[in-house]
Design a protein around this motif. Sequence first.
Motif, PDB file in Angstrom:
ATOM      1  N   ASP A  70       0.848  -1.187   0.000  1.00  0.00           N
ATOM      2  CA  ASP A  70       0.000   0.000   0.000  1.00  0.00           C
ATOM      3  C   ASP A  70       0.891   1.246   0.000  1.00  0.00           C
ATOM      4  O   ASP A  70       2.113   1.157   0.087  1.00  0.00           O
ATOM      5  N   ALA A  71       0.260   2.400  -0.113  1.00  0.00           N
ATOM      6  CA  ALA A  71       1.016   3.656  -0.181  1.00  0.00           C
ATOM      7  C   ALA A  71       1.369   4.102   1.228  1.00  0.00           C
ATOM      8  O   ALA A  71       0.744   5.002   1.792  1.00  0.00           O
ATOM      9  N   SER A  72       2.368   3.457   1.812  1.00  0.00           N
ATOM     10  CA  SER A  72       2.753   3.746   3.188  1.00  0.00           C
ATOM     11  C   SER A  72       4.259   3.642   3.343  1.00  0.00           C
ATOM     12  O   SER A  72       4.944   2.998   2.544  1.00  0.00           O
ATOM     13  N   MET A  73       4.774   4.255   4.415  1.00  0.00           N
ATOM     14  CA  MET A  73       6.194   4.122   4.714  1.00  0.00           C
ATOM     15  C   MET A  73       6.543   2.674   5.032  1.00  0.00           C
ATOM     16  O   MET A  73       7.651   2.213   4.736  1.00  0.00           O
ATOM     17  N   ALA A  74       5.594   1.943   5.631  1.00  0.00           N
ATOM     18  CA  ALA A  74       5.850   0.541   5.949  1.00  0.00           C
ATOM     19  C   ALA A  74       6.168  -0.260   4.690  1.00  0.00           C
ATOM     20  O   ALA A  74       7.032  -1.150   4.716  1.00  0.00           O
ATOM     21  N   SER A  75       5.503   0.044   3.573  1.00  0.00           N
ATOM     22  CA  SER A  75       5.787  -0.665   2.325  1.00  0.00           C
ATOM     23  C   SER A  75       7.203  -0.372   1.841  1.00  0.00           C
ATOM     24  O   SER A  75       7.920  -1.268   1.388  1.00  0.00           O
ATOM     25  N   VAL A  76       7.608   0.895   1.934  1.00  0.00           N
ATOM     26  CA  VAL A  76       8.962   1.270   1.524  1.00  0.00           C
ATOM     27  C   VAL A  76       9.993   0.540   2.382  1.00  0.00           C
ATOM     28  O   VAL A  76      10.948  -0.059   1.875  1.00  0.00           O
ATOM     29  N   VAL A  77       9.796   0.571   3.686  1.00  0.00           N
ATOM     30  CA  VAL A  77      10.723  -0.071   4.606  1.00  0.00           C
ATOM     31  C   VAL A  77      10.761  -1.584   4.365  1.00  0.00           C
ATOM     32  O   VAL A  77      11.825  -2.211   4.399  1.00  0.00           O
ATOM     33  N   ALA A  78       9.599  -2.185   4.107  1.00  0.00           N
ATOM     34  CA  ALA A  78       9.537  -3.628   3.888  1.00  0.00           C
ATOM     35  C   ALA A  78      10.325  -4.046   2.652  1.00  0.00           C
ATOM     36  O   ALA A  78      11.096  -5.014   2.684  1.00  0.00           O
ATOM     37  N   VAL A  79      10.132  -3.335   1.536  1.00  0.00           N
ATOM     38  CA  VAL A  79      10.843  -3.692   0.309  1.00  0.00           C
ATOM     39  C   VAL A  79      12.350  -3.496   0.479  1.00  0.00           C
ATOM     40  O   VAL A  79      13.145  -4.366   0.114  1.00  0.00           O
ATOM     41  N   VAL A  80      12.747  -2.370   1.041  1.00  0.00           N
ATOM     42  CA  VAL A  80      14.179  -2.127   1.241  1.00  0.00           C
ATOM     43  C   VAL A  80      14.760  -3.153   2.203  1.00  0.00           C
ATOM     44  O   VAL A  80      15.875  -3.653   2.002  1.00  0.00           O
ATOM     45  N   GLY A  81      14.011  -3.522   3.236  1.00  0.00           N
ATOM     46  CA  GLY A  81      14.493  -4.525   4.171  1.00  0.00           C
ATOM     47  C   GLY A  81      14.731  -5.862   3.508  1.00  0.00           C
ATOM     48  O   GLY A  81      15.745  -6.535   3.771  1.00  0.00           O
ATOM     49  N   ALA A  82      13.809  -6.282   2.653  1.00  0.00           N
ATOM     50  CA  ALA A  82      14.001  -7.540   1.933  1.00  0.00           C
ATOM     51  C   ALA A  82      15.230  -7.467   1.035  1.00  0.00           C
ATOM     52  O   ALA A  82      16.017  -8.422   0.951  1.00  0.00           O
ATOM     53  N   LEU A  83      15.425  -6.328   0.360  1.00  0.00           N
ATOM     54  CA  LEU A  83      16.608  -6.169  -0.492  1.00  0.00           C
ATOM     55  C   LEU A  83      17.889  -6.238   0.325  1.00  0.00           C
ATOM     56  O   LEU A  83      18.881  -6.846  -0.100  1.00  0.00           O
ATOM     57  N   LEU A  84      17.896  -5.622   1.504  1.00  0.00           N
ATOM     58  CA  LEU A  84      19.079  -5.662   2.359  1.00  0.00           C
ATOM     59  C   LEU A  84      19.404  -7.087   2.792  1.00  0.00           C
ATOM     60  O   LEU A  84      20.569  -7.452   2.970  1.00  0.00           O
ATOM     61  N   ALA A  85      18.363  -7.901   2.967  1.00  0.00           N
ATOM     62  CA  ALA A  85      18.566  -9.285   3.395  1.00  0.00           C
ATOM     63  C   ALA A  85      18.875 -10.218   2.228  1.00  0.00           C
ATOM     64  O   ALA A  85      19.171 -11.398   2.457  1.00  0.00           O
ATOM     65  N   GLY A  86      18.780  -9.698   1.002  1.00  0.00           N
ATOM     66  CA  GLY A  86      19.003 -10.558  -0.156  1.00  0.00           C
ATOM     67  C   GLY A  86      17.861 -11.520  -0.404  1.00  0.00           C
ATOM     68  O   GLY A  86      18.040 -12.580  -1.011  1.00  0.00           O
ATOM     69  N   VAL A  87      16.659 -11.158   0.050  1.00  0.00           N
ATOM     70  CA  VAL A  87      15.476 -12.009  -0.111  1.00  0.00           C
ATOM     71  C   VAL A  87      14.551 -11.375  -1.157  1.00  0.00           C
ATOM     72  O   VAL A  87      14.175 -10.207  -1.021  1.00  0.00           O
ATOM     73  N   PRO A  88      14.167 -12.099  -2.213  1.00  0.00           N
ATOM     74  CA  PRO A  88      13.269 -11.525  -3.218  1.00  0.00           C
ATOM     75  C   PRO A  88      11.959 -11.049  -2.602  1.00  0.00           C
ATOM     76  O   PRO A  88      11.354 -11.742  -1.778  1.00  0.00           O
ATOM     77  N   ALA A  89      11.541  -9.846  -2.993  1.00  0.00           N
ATOM     78  CA  ALA A  89      10.296  -9.261  -2.493  1.00  0.00           C
ATOM     79  C   ALA A  89       9.238  -9.302  -3.587  1.00  0.00           C
ATOM     80  O   ALA A  89       9.529  -9.016  -4.753  1.00  0.00           O
ATOM     81  N   VAL A  90       8.013  -9.637  -3.193  1.00  0.00           N
ATOM     82  CA  VAL A  90       6.891  -9.730  -4.123  1.00  0.00           C
ATOM     83  C   VAL A  90       5.841  -8.707  -3.704  1.00  0.00           C
ATOM     84  O   VAL A  90       5.058  -8.950  -2.777  1.00  0.00           O
ATOM     85  N   PRO A  91       5.791  -7.525  -4.329  1.00  0.00           N
ATOM     86  CA  PRO A  91       4.762  -6.540  -3.969  1.00  0.00           C
ATOM     87  C   PRO A  91       3.378  -7.039  -4.401  1.00  0.00           C
ATOM     88  O   PRO A  91       3.191  -7.451  -5.551  1.00  0.00           O
ATOM     89  N   VAL A  92       2.421  -6.992  -3.481  1.00  0.00           N
ATOM     90  CA  VAL A  92       1.056  -7.431  -3.771  1.00  0.00           C
ATOM     91  C   VAL A  92       0.146  -6.212  -3.689  1.00  0.00           C
ATOM     92  O   VAL A  92       0.155  -5.496  -2.685  1.00  0.00           O
ATOM     93  N   PRO A  93      -0.639  -5.930  -4.734  1.00  0.00           N
ATOM     94  CA  PRO A  93      -1.531  -4.766  -4.691  1.00  0.00           C
ATOM     95  C   PRO A  93      -2.460  -4.834  -3.484  1.00  0.00           C
ATOM     96  O   PRO A  93      -3.062  -5.886  -3.221  1.00  0.00           O
TER      97      PRO A  93
END
Length: 476
Positions: free
Chosen positions: A50-73
Amino acid sequence: MTLFPPLDVDHDAPAVTVGDTVLSRAELFAAAGAVARRVSGARMVAVRADASMASVVAVVGALLAGVPAVPVPPDSGPLERAHILRDCAAELLLGEAAWPDLTIPVVPVDVAERAQAPAGAETGATGPEAPPALILYTSGTTGAPKGVMVSAAAIAADLDALAGAWGWTAEDVLVHGLPLFHVHGLVLGVLGALRTGSRLVHTVRPTPAAYAGAGGSLYFGVPTVWSRVCEDEPSARALAGARLLVSGSAPLPVPVIERLRRLTGAAPVERYGMTETLITTSGRVDGERRAGWVGPPLPGVATRLVDDETGAPVPSDGESVGELQVRAPTLFDGYLGRPEATAASFTADGWFRTGDAAVISEDGQHRIVGRRSTDLIKSGGYRIGAGEVEAALLAHPAVREAAVVGVPDDDLGQRITAFVVAPDLAGADADGGDLAGFVARELSVHKRPRSIHFVGELPRNAMGKVLKTALRPPAR
């Protein structure tokens, strides 16, 4: 090489704003570090994007961990959501537990939490052995949505090329309110800001008033956004101080371009890309902005046109239409779990088949005339791009929106059919004859719509693209 390289910027200054939430660069990466610790070792994680800071933090966190992230509408229905989660086999969902039908554990994202990413975690690694950074699902217009595997290397190459084309630097303030589950809003609009070091202001919703009040130097929007901005002239005039406006995801009507030029002092830059290719062509900040054209290829990108029936080369003469094919370091790594579909999307000599019909000028400018499957109309022996007819319709002062398709016809093969939003014409030109004549004068007689249907609105997806498969003649 990493997706988030060290930058000589003030890490304690406001870096990302989403609605009323503001984080510095240091705070954002520390919050993402906490997420990275929670998901480290997972094979795949989904993000309620969703359009939130939590979404930004979640995607960046997954990238930092080297774990593929799947954004779901966030507005995905139960069938679409179940397909995505089942297809990618995500082990965790990052975000709110807002869906009642979830069968995987939910990891809440606290944007106030702080931690360092796990020791040894690579910040968006771009090496050949790195897993995909993102799995972005297609819209599913030709079947069930497919997971597009996008690497950090492809993202880095694309963002660096766009930074050069648009003069995008850490001095910019990027403003947009686009969804965070597509290339435009997430890859360009979030990861692009983090890679260049520019400040990001996400307005949650892309309203004219929010854009006007954000004080940006660089703005991203889709045609629907820019059309609404133009309808709110005070808000449009407030963008006159911006360095660059960028439009994408669908062709920008010429009347909107001209209104933006009049109200803001400059025409927007248009660009073209797909989930599978990221952005491949774009106008330049210091180059020609040709209405209806999406610029030359970005550095490192090669394009060509081929005949969709014979596979023969189509000349770059500014008129001939062919299927656009691409080679670039920005290409995806394949469709998740679909090797046959991946293989079918490439030619024998390694070019990606975009499925888009296009024209290339002698000086390398590209014009997209639509999807080959729905927008390349073969009528009476002519090959006609639906986008060209739509542009002509939109040049009429009374036409607000237009979509053109080919309908089977026993005589012509396909009959050019238009769906038009034009309340002032619906009664005065009931059969569309005057509007068809307008197109015939603007283009040529054989490109005029043979049928015109006046409708209240056109069906669109979240990015503002018209869903042509949903177009139906209105009941009489």
